[in-house]
Design a protein around this motif. Structure first.
Motif, PDB file in Angstrom:
ATOM      1  N   ILE A  51      29.620 -77.665   2.118  1.00 48.70           N
ATOM      2  CA  ILE A  51      28.710 -76.918   2.769  1.00 48.70           C
ATOM      3  C   ILE A  51      28.726 -77.232   4.181  1.00 48.70           C
ATOM      4  CG2 ILE A  51      26.760 -78.342   2.266  1.00 48.70           C
ATOM      5  CD1 ILE A  51      25.059 -75.918   2.168  1.00 48.70           C
ATOM      6  N   THR A  52      28.872 -76.212   5.181  1.00 47.40           N
ATOM      7  CA  THR A  52      29.057 -76.446   6.332  1.00 47.40           C
ATOM      8  C   THR A  52      27.744 -76.785   7.044  1.00 47.40           C
ATOM      9  OG1 THR A  52      28.995 -74.278   7.051  1.00 47.40           O
ATOM     10  CG2 THR A  52      31.096 -75.141   6.372  1.00 47.40           C
ATOM     11  N   SER A  53      27.754 -76.833   8.366  1.00 45.92           N
ATOM     12  CA  SER A  53      26.425 -77.022   9.128  1.00 45.92           C
ATOM     13  C   SER A  53      25.800 -75.707   9.518  1.00 45.92           C
ATOM     14  CB  SER A  53      26.617 -77.721  10.552  1.00 45.92           C
ATOM     15  OG  SER A  53      27.625 -76.587  11.204  1.00 45.92           O
ATOM     16  N   GLY A  54      26.513 -74.688   9.066  1.00 45.93           N
ATOM     17  CA  GLY A  54      25.863 -73.113   9.069  1.00 45.93           C
ATOM     18  C   GLY A  54      25.566 -72.830   7.584  1.00 45.93           C
ATOM     19  N   PHE A  67      27.781 -74.549 -10.515  1.00 46.15           N
ATOM     20  CA  PHE A  67      27.512 -75.509  -9.688  1.00 46.15           C
ATOM     21  C   PHE A  67      26.974 -74.818  -8.286  1.00 46.15           C
ATOM     22  CE2 PHE A  67      30.617 -79.433 -11.025  1.00 46.15           C
ATOM     23  CZ  PHE A  67      29.954 -79.155 -12.205  1.00 46.15           C
ATOM     24  N   THR A  68      25.889 -75.708  -7.597  1.00 43.29           N
ATOM     25  CA  THR A  68      25.223 -74.975  -6.514  1.00 43.29           C
ATOM     26  C   THR A  68      25.043 -76.352  -5.769  1.00 43.29           C
ATOM     27  OG1 THR A  68      24.185 -73.370  -7.605  1.00 43.29           O
ATOM     28  CG2 THR A  68      23.332 -74.116  -5.494  1.00 43.29           C
ATOM     29  N   ILE A  69      25.663 -76.146  -4.302  1.00 39.83           N
ATOM     30  CA  ILE A  69      25.622 -77.262  -3.582  1.00 39.83           C
ATOM     31  C   ILE A  69      24.567 -76.776  -2.391  1.00 39.83           C
ATOM     32  CG2 ILE A  69      27.487 -76.354  -1.753  1.00 39.83           C
ATOM     33  CD1 ILE A  69      28.307 -79.217  -1.538  1.00 39.83           C
ATOM     34  N   SER A  70      23.760 -77.682  -1.984  1.00 41.06           N
ATOM     35  CA  SER A  70      22.734 -77.349  -0.913  1.00 41.06           C
ATOM     36  C   SER A  70      22.514 -78.711   0.026  1.00 41.06           C
ATOM     37  CB  SER A  70      21.484 -76.917  -1.513  1.00 41.06           C
ATOM     38  OG  SER A  70      20.805 -78.097  -2.315  1.00 41.06           O
ATOM     39  N   ARG A  71      21.861 -78.356   1.221  1.00 42.52           N
ATOM     40  CA  ARG A  71      21.578 -79.523   1.722  1.00 42.52           C
ATOM     41  C   ARG A  71      20.345 -79.463   2.713  1.00 42.52           C
ATOM     42  NH1 ARG A  71      26.168 -79.132   6.484  1.00 42.52           N
ATOM     43  NH2 ARG A  71      24.929 -80.430   7.680  1.00 42.52           N
ATOM     44  N   ASP A  72      19.829 -80.757   2.949  1.00 40.81           N
ATOM     45  CA  ASP A  72      18.419 -80.668   3.731  1.00 40.81           C
ATOM     46  C   ASP A  72      18.608 -81.640   5.040  1.00 40.81           C
ATOM     47  OD1 ASP A  72      15.985 -81.416   4.609  1.00 40.81           O
ATOM     48  OD2 ASP A  72      15.127 -81.888   2.734  1.00 40.81           O
ATOM     49  N   ASN A  73      18.694 -80.697   5.798  1.00 47.71           N
ATOM     50  CA  ASN A  73      19.187 -81.314   7.254  1.00 47.71           C
ATOM     51  C   ASN A  73      18.254 -82.316   7.883  1.00 47.71           C
ATOM     52  OD1 ASN A  73      21.821 -79.788   7.378  1.00 47.71           O
ATOM     53  ND2 ASN A  73      20.662 -78.110   8.098  1.00 47.71           N
ATOM     54  N   ALA A  74      16.956 -82.010   7.441  1.00 50.36           N
ATOM     55  CA  ALA A  74      15.801 -82.963   8.081  1.00 50.36           C
ATOM     56  C   ALA A  74      15.935 -84.300   7.276  1.00 50.36           C
ATOM     57  CB  ALA A  74      14.430 -82.563   7.639  1.00 50.36           C
ATOM     58  N   MET A  80      23.887 -81.223  -5.276  1.00 51.28           N
ATOM     59  CA  MET A  80      24.750 -80.554  -5.956  1.00 51.28           C
ATOM     60  C   MET A  80      23.977 -80.335  -7.312  1.00 51.28           C
ATOM     61  SD  MET A  80      28.770 -80.213  -6.618  1.00 51.28           S
ATOM     62  CE  MET A  80      28.945 -81.786  -7.528  1.00 51.28           C
ATOM     63  N   GLN A  81      23.494 -79.275  -7.584  1.00 50.47           N
ATOM     64  CA  GLN A  81      23.125 -78.902  -8.900  1.00 50.47           C
ATOM     65  C   GLN A  81      24.194 -78.530  -9.939  1.00 50.47           C
ATOM     66  OE1 GLN A  81      19.802 -79.081 -10.323  1.00 50.47           O
ATOM     67  NE2 GLN A  81      20.744 -78.620 -12.119  1.00 50.47           N
ATOM     68  N   MET A  82      24.483 -79.143 -10.997  1.00 50.57           N
ATOM     69  CA  MET A  82      25.201 -78.890 -12.029  1.00 50.57           C
ATOM     70  C   MET A  82      24.743 -78.419 -13.463  1.00 50.57           C
ATOM     71  SD  MET A  82      27.939 -82.096 -11.160  1.00 50.57           S
ATOM     72  CE  MET A  82      27.082 -83.249 -11.852  1.00 50.57           C
ATOM     73  N   ASN A  83      25.182 -77.136 -13.731  1.00 52.74           N
ATOM     74  CA  ASN A  83      24.745 -76.659 -14.901  1.00 52.74           C
ATOM     75  C   ASN A  83      25.833 -76.132 -15.719  1.00 52.74           C
ATOM     76  OD1 ASN A  83      22.144 -76.393 -13.811  1.00 52.74           O
ATOM     77  ND2 ASN A  83      22.325 -74.633 -12.859  1.00 52.74           N
ATOM     78  N   SER A  84      25.625 -75.945 -17.104  1.00 56.28           N
ATOM     79  CA  SER A  84      26.632 -75.647 -18.220  1.00 56.28           C
ATOM     80  C   SER A  84      27.644 -76.578 -17.981  1.00 56.28           C
ATOM     81  CB  SER A  84      26.984 -74.314 -17.871  1.00 56.28           C
ATOM     82  OG  SER A  84      25.938 -73.426 -18.057  1.00 56.28           O
ATOM     83  N   LEU A  85      27.257 -77.697 -17.856  1.00 58.82           N
ATOM     84  CA  LEU A  85      28.526 -78.918 -17.927  1.00 58.82           C
ATOM     85  C   LEU A  85      29.467 -78.916 -19.092  1.00 58.82           C
ATOM     86  CD1 LEU A  85      26.405 -81.669 -16.092  1.00 58.82           C
ATOM     87  CD2 LEU A  85      28.615 -80.765 -15.324  1.00 58.82           C
TER      88      LEU A  85
END
Length: 120
Positions: A51-54, A67-74, A80-85
């Motif tokens: 995931i980029t800074s944008g 899978f879903t990647i996300s970020r908390d800049n603060a 990374m949420q990993m489903n259906s593993l």
């Protein structure tokens, strides 16, 4: 030095879910890309998601839609949420973060790795 601390790995049954976290600390001025890689036994390390800074994201074909990647800049943290593993997801997962330290020095740091095992 920028340090990364990962958490969230473990043992899960096929079809289950896990959420990985990676927190960066140190003399950070700004963070660019935050990503997750994995390395299975006998295989090369591969990119899983970034995931980029944008907040643009990119995923390996094998994890798209699961899978879903996300970020908390603060919090300088990437998730990374990993489903259906499935068993093919078994690997050591590494966090990677790059950016600028104070005094504008580039950094590219790796976490220590967290084991994800998918097995019944």
């Amino acid at each position: 030095q920028v340090q990364l601390v990962e958490s969230g790995g473990g043992l899960v049954q096929p079809g289950g879910s896990l959420r990985l976290s990676c927190a960066a600390s140190g003399r950070i001025y700004s963070i660019y890309d935050m990503g997750w890689y994995r390395q299975a036994p006998g295989k090369q390390r591969e990119l899983v998601a970034v995931i980029t800074s944008g907040s643009s994201t990119n995923y390996a074909d094998s994890v798209k839609g699961r899978f879903t990647i996300s970020r908390d800049n603060a919090k300088n943290t990437v998730y990374m949420q990993m489903n259906s593993l499935n068993p093919e997801d078994t690997a050591v997962y590494y966090c990677n973060v790059n950016g600028l330290e104070l005094r504008f020095r580039r950094f590219d740091s790796w976490g220590q790795g967290t084991q994800v095992t998918v097995s019944s």
